[in-house]
Design a protein around this motif. Structure first.
Motif, PDB file in Angstrom:
ATOM      1  N   ALA A  64       3.216  17.510 -12.543  1.00 57.66           N
ATOM      2  CA  ALA A  64       3.555  18.864 -12.073  1.00 57.66           C
ATOM      3  C   ALA A  64       2.393  19.849 -12.186  1.00 57.66           C
ATOM      4  CB  ALA A  64       4.788  19.376 -12.825  1.00 57.66           C
ATOM      5  N   GLY A  65       1.228  19.433 -11.723  1.00 60.52           N
ATOM      6  CA  GLY A  65       0.086  20.353 -11.692  1.00 60.52           C
ATOM      7  C   GLY A  65      -0.756  20.366 -12.960  1.00 60.52           C
ATOM      8  N   LYS A  66      -0.252  19.736 -14.024  1.00 62.38           N
ATOM      9  CA  LYS A  66      -1.032  19.707 -15.282  1.00 62.38           C
ATOM     10  C   LYS A  66      -2.129  18.649 -15.204  1.00 62.38           C
ATOM     11  CE  LYS A  66       2.309  19.050 -18.308  1.00 62.38           C
ATOM     12  NZ  LYS A  66       3.679  19.171 -17.793  1.00 62.38           N
ATOM     13  N   GLU A  67      -3.156  18.822 -16.023  1.00 62.83           N
ATOM     14  CA  GLU A  67      -4.211  17.811 -16.153  1.00 62.83           C
ATOM     15  C   GLU A  67      -3.580  16.565 -16.793  1.00 62.83           C
ATOM     16  OE1 GLU A  67      -7.845  19.331 -16.877  1.00 62.83           O
ATOM     17  OE2 GLU A  67      -8.757  17.322 -16.954  1.00 62.83           O
ATOM     18  N   GLY A  68      -4.015  15.363 -16.392  1.00 61.70           N
ATOM     19  CA  GLY A  68      -3.376  14.191 -16.986  1.00 61.70           C
ATOM     20  C   GLY A  68      -4.251  12.952 -16.993  1.00 61.70           C
ATOM     21  N   SER A  82      -6.850  10.129  -6.061  1.00 60.21           N
ATOM     22  CA  SER A  82      -8.216  10.652  -5.855  1.00 60.21           C
ATOM     23  C   SER A  82      -8.199  12.046  -5.215  1.00 60.21           C
ATOM     24  CB  SER A  82      -9.036   9.684  -5.006  1.00 60.21           C
ATOM     25  OG  SER A  82      -8.459   9.613  -3.722  1.00 60.21           O
ATOM     26  N   GLN A  83      -7.066  12.416  -4.635  1.00 61.65           N
ATOM     27  CA  GLN A  83      -6.973  13.769  -4.073  1.00 61.65           C
ATOM     28  C   GLN A  83      -6.613  14.816  -5.125  1.00 61.65           C
ATOM     29  OE1 GLN A  83      -4.154  13.236  -0.913  1.00 61.65           O
ATOM     30  NE2 GLN A  83      -5.551  11.856   0.179  1.00 61.65           N
ATOM     31  N   HIS A  84      -6.455  14.353  -6.359  1.00 61.86           N
ATOM     32  CA  HIS A  84      -6.095  15.284  -7.445  1.00 61.86           C
ATOM     33  C   HIS A  84      -7.127  15.177  -8.560  1.00 61.86           C
ATOM     34  CE1 HIS A  84      -2.121  16.205  -5.730  1.00 61.86           C
ATOM     35  NE2 HIS A  84      -2.271  15.007  -5.200  1.00 61.86           N
ATOM     36  N   GLU A 121       0.835  -1.202   0.000  1.00 60.89           N
ATOM     37  CA  GLU A 121       0.000   0.000   0.000  1.00 60.89           C
ATOM     38  C   GLU A 121       0.875   1.260   0.000  1.00 60.89           C
ATOM     39  OE1 GLU A 121      -3.475  -0.486   2.487  1.00 60.89           O
ATOM     40  OE2 GLU A 121      -3.639   1.703   2.606  1.00 60.89           O
ATOM     41  N   LEU A 122       1.944   1.202   0.770  1.00 67.05           N
ATOM     42  CA  LEU A 122       2.891   2.324   0.811  1.00 67.05           C
ATOM     43  C   LEU A 122       3.526   2.546  -0.569  1.00 67.05           C
ATOM     44  CD1 LEU A 122       4.549   4.419   2.464  1.00 67.05           C
ATOM     45  CD2 LEU A 122       6.161   2.577   2.981  1.00 67.05           C
ATOM     46  N   ILE A 123       3.914   1.462  -1.213  1.00 66.19           N
ATOM     47  CA  ILE A 123       4.506   1.587  -2.556  1.00 66.19           C
ATOM     48  C   ILE A 123       3.473   2.207  -3.507  1.00 66.19           C
ATOM     49  CG2 ILE A 123       5.461   0.348  -4.545  1.00 66.19           C
ATOM     50  CD1 ILE A 123       6.552  -1.755  -2.576  1.00 66.19           C
ATOM     51  N   GLY A 124       2.218   1.764  -3.390  1.00 66.04           N
ATOM     52  CA  GLY A 124       1.152   2.323  -4.228  1.00 66.04           C
ATOM     53  C   GLY A 124       1.006   3.828  -4.011  1.00 66.04           C
ATOM     54  N   ARG A 125       1.060   4.245  -2.749  1.00 70.23           N
ATOM     55  CA  ARG A 125       0.948   5.688  -2.455  1.00 70.23           C
ATOM     56  C   ARG A 125       2.140   6.447  -3.029  1.00 70.23           C
ATOM     57  NH1 ARG A 125      -0.874   4.088   2.718  1.00 70.23           N
ATOM     58  NH2 ARG A 125       1.152   4.541   3.653  1.00 70.23           N
ATOM     59  N   GLN A 126       3.321   5.856  -2.902  1.00 70.10           N
ATOM     60  CA  GLN A 126       4.516   6.526  -3.441  1.00 70.10           C
ATOM     61  C   GLN A 126       4.447   6.606  -4.966  1.00 70.10           C
ATOM     62  OE1 GLN A 126       7.390   3.980  -1.532  1.00 70.10           O
ATOM     63  NE2 GLN A 126       7.747   5.424   0.134  1.00 70.10           N
ATOM     64  N   ALA A 127       3.895   5.573  -5.590  1.00 72.85           N
ATOM     65  CA  ALA A 127       3.730   5.600  -7.050  1.00 72.85           C
ATOM     66  C   ALA A 127       2.730   6.696  -7.433  1.00 72.85           C
ATOM     67  CB  ALA A 127       3.270   4.237  -7.563  1.00 72.85           C
ATOM     68  N   GLY A 128       1.664   6.820  -6.643  1.00 68.95           N
ATOM     69  CA  GLY A 128       0.677   7.878  -6.891  1.00 68.95           C
ATOM     70  C   GLY A 128       1.325   9.247  -6.780  1.00 68.95           C
ATOM     71  N   GLN A 129       2.134   9.429  -5.758  1.00 65.10           N
ATOM     72  CA  GLN A 129       2.814  10.716  -5.571  1.00 65.10           C
ATOM     73  C   GLN A 129       3.795  10.991  -6.708  1.00 65.10           C
ATOM     74  OE1 GLN A 129       1.995  13.073  -3.305  1.00 65.10           O
ATOM     75  NE2 GLN A 129       3.407  14.317  -4.560  1.00 65.10           N
ATOM     76  N   PHE A 130       4.403   9.931  -7.203  1.00 64.12           N
ATOM     77  CA  PHE A 130       5.343  10.084  -8.322  1.00 64.12           C
ATOM     78  C   PHE A 130       4.597  10.572  -9.579  1.00 64.12           C
ATOM     79  CE2 PHE A 130       8.381   7.918 -11.439  1.00 64.12           C
ATOM     80  CZ  PHE A 130       9.306   8.954 -11.383  1.00 64.12           C
ATOM     81  N   VAL A 131       3.386  10.039  -9.796  1.00 67.58           N
ATOM     82  CA  VAL A 131       2.560  10.495 -10.930  1.00 67.58           C
ATOM     83  C   VAL A 131       2.234  11.983 -10.749  1.00 67.58           C
ATOM     84  CG1 VAL A 131       0.300  10.286 -12.044  1.00 67.58           C
ATOM     85  CG2 VAL A 131       1.573   8.223 -11.417  1.00 67.58           C
ATOM     86  N   VAL A 132       1.847  12.341  -9.538  1.00 65.43           N
ATOM     87  CA  VAL A 132       1.527  13.749  -9.242  1.00 65.43           C
ATOM     88  C   VAL A 132       2.745  14.622  -9.562  1.00 65.43           C
ATOM     89  CG1 VAL A 132       0.982  15.370  -7.363  1.00 65.43           C
ATOM     90  CG2 VAL A 132      -0.188  13.142  -7.483  1.00 65.43           C
ATOM     91  N   ASP A 133       3.915  14.184  -9.149  1.00 62.95           N
ATOM     92  CA  ASP A 133       5.141  14.961  -9.394  1.00 62.95           C
ATOM     93  C   ASP A 133       5.449  15.047 -10.888  1.00 62.95           C
ATOM     94  OD1 ASP A 133       5.296  15.088  -6.659  1.00 62.95           O
ATOM     95  OD2 ASP A 133       6.929  13.622  -6.466  1.00 62.95           O
ATOM     96  N   LEU A 134       5.274  13.912 -11.591  1.00 61.35           N
ATOM     97  CA  LEU A 134       5.579  13.908 -13.030  1.00 61.35           C
ATOM     98  C   LEU A 134       4.669  14.873 -13.787  1.00 61.35           C
ATOM     99  CD1 LEU A 134       6.076  10.087 -13.803  1.00 61.35           C
ATOM    100  CD2 LEU A 134       7.837  11.858 -13.900  1.00 61.35           C
TER     101      LEU A 134
END
Ligand code: FRU
Length: 279
Positions: free
Chosen positions: A126-130, A156-158, A111-124
């Motif tokens: 960088a605020g743009k729609e995706g 889901s928070q984005h 679950e932690l890895i999944g959250r980190q992967a989600g955060q990595f997508v958010v970072d990649l």
């Protein structure tokens, strides 16, 4: 006369098609060299849970003192694992299940890895729609449930990040490639593909490159060494990133020896650390 082997360990592996499992067995073989009083018998279930049940039965008939199992489908294996646990210690690797009775479970926190992967997508992004596609492993498997849950928690928070599709490719590169080749036809522009292992991420990459679809970033999990391993794929620029997923092979042998030598203070669960790998 040489000292006879004191302990016999049975190692039941789900399959030896997936590179990650080959690595696990390799680690076990390397670690066992450090002990003179133990032997390991390996069984390969070749992706069949039915075969894995009979493999375990055969190992028990051979007189093993301890079972290490890296299960294929947990629900189908719970009855035999619980039966064996009544007579000898059992160490479960990678896929745990609330219905398993075992001496010890060893694995990373999915679950932690999944959250980190989600955060990595958010970072990649960088605020743009995706638009994002998730490529999952064998359905119902605990790592899939954990990885997806963690990933979707963050995504889901984005509200500007859309998971447009989730496909099931059973952990296999070719299945990921075949399915994505068909689905790309109907997709909008995809920005990121998160695959639950590097092999499926590579399959997704191959599908996109064969169809000349550009500008997708691929994320995997496992981060194995070797020419087609995740580390090299990140290095080549095939993957934007991966997460290491330690196999626990070495730890399993170390704990097995402690259990067999009746040491106390054996934990019920050992959580292995995962790391993100980017260029
Ligand atoms: C191997 C594997 C790994 C993955 C793990 C999850 O069977 O698919 O690639 O990280 O299993 O259970």
């Amino acid at each position: 006369t040489p000292k006879s082997t004191q302990f016999l360990i049975g190692m039941s592996q789900a399959n030896l098609v997936e590179p990650w499992r080959i690595e696990m067995n390799k680690e076990i073989k390397a670690e066992i060299q450090n002990y003179s009083d133990v032997k390991v018998i390996f069984a390969d279930a070749a992706q069949s849970s039915e075969k894995q049940v009979s493999d375990v039965e055969r190992l028990v008939r051979l007189g093993i003192d301890l079972l290490i199992i890296s299960p294929n489908e947990v629900t189908l294996l719970a009855p035999i694992v619980n039966k064996v646990y009544k007579t000898i210690p059992v160490i479960v690797l990678d896929r745990d299940d609330p219905d398993f009775n075992h001496t010890l479970y060893i694995g990373p926190d999915n679950e932690l890895i999944g959250r980190q992967a989600g955060q990595f997508v958010v970072d990649l992004l960088a605020g743009k729609e995706g638009n994002v596609v998730q490529v999952e492993g064998l359905s119902e498997s605990p790592p899939v449930i954990g990885r997806s849950r963690g990933f979707l928690q963050v995504i889901s928070q984005h509200p500007n990040i859309h998971v447009v599709d989730t496909i099931v490719a059973d952990w296999l590169r070719d299945k990921a490639e075949d399915q994505l080749k068909q689905r790309f036809v109907t997709y909008p522009q995809i920005d990121v593909i998160f695959a639950h292992n590097d092999d499926m991420a590579l399959g997704a990459y191959l599908a996109a490159s064969k169809l000349r679809i550009k500008n997708i970033k691929f994320i995997g999990i496992d981060g194995l060494p070797g020419s087609e391993g995740g580390v090299q794929l990140v290095n080549n620029g095939v993957l934007a990133g991966t997460f290491t997923y330690p196999t626990g092979g070495k730890d399993a042998i170390q704990y097995a020896m402690k259990i067999l030598n009746k040491e106390d203070k054996i934990p019920k669960k050992v959580t292995l650390q995962s790391r993100i790998i980017t260029r």
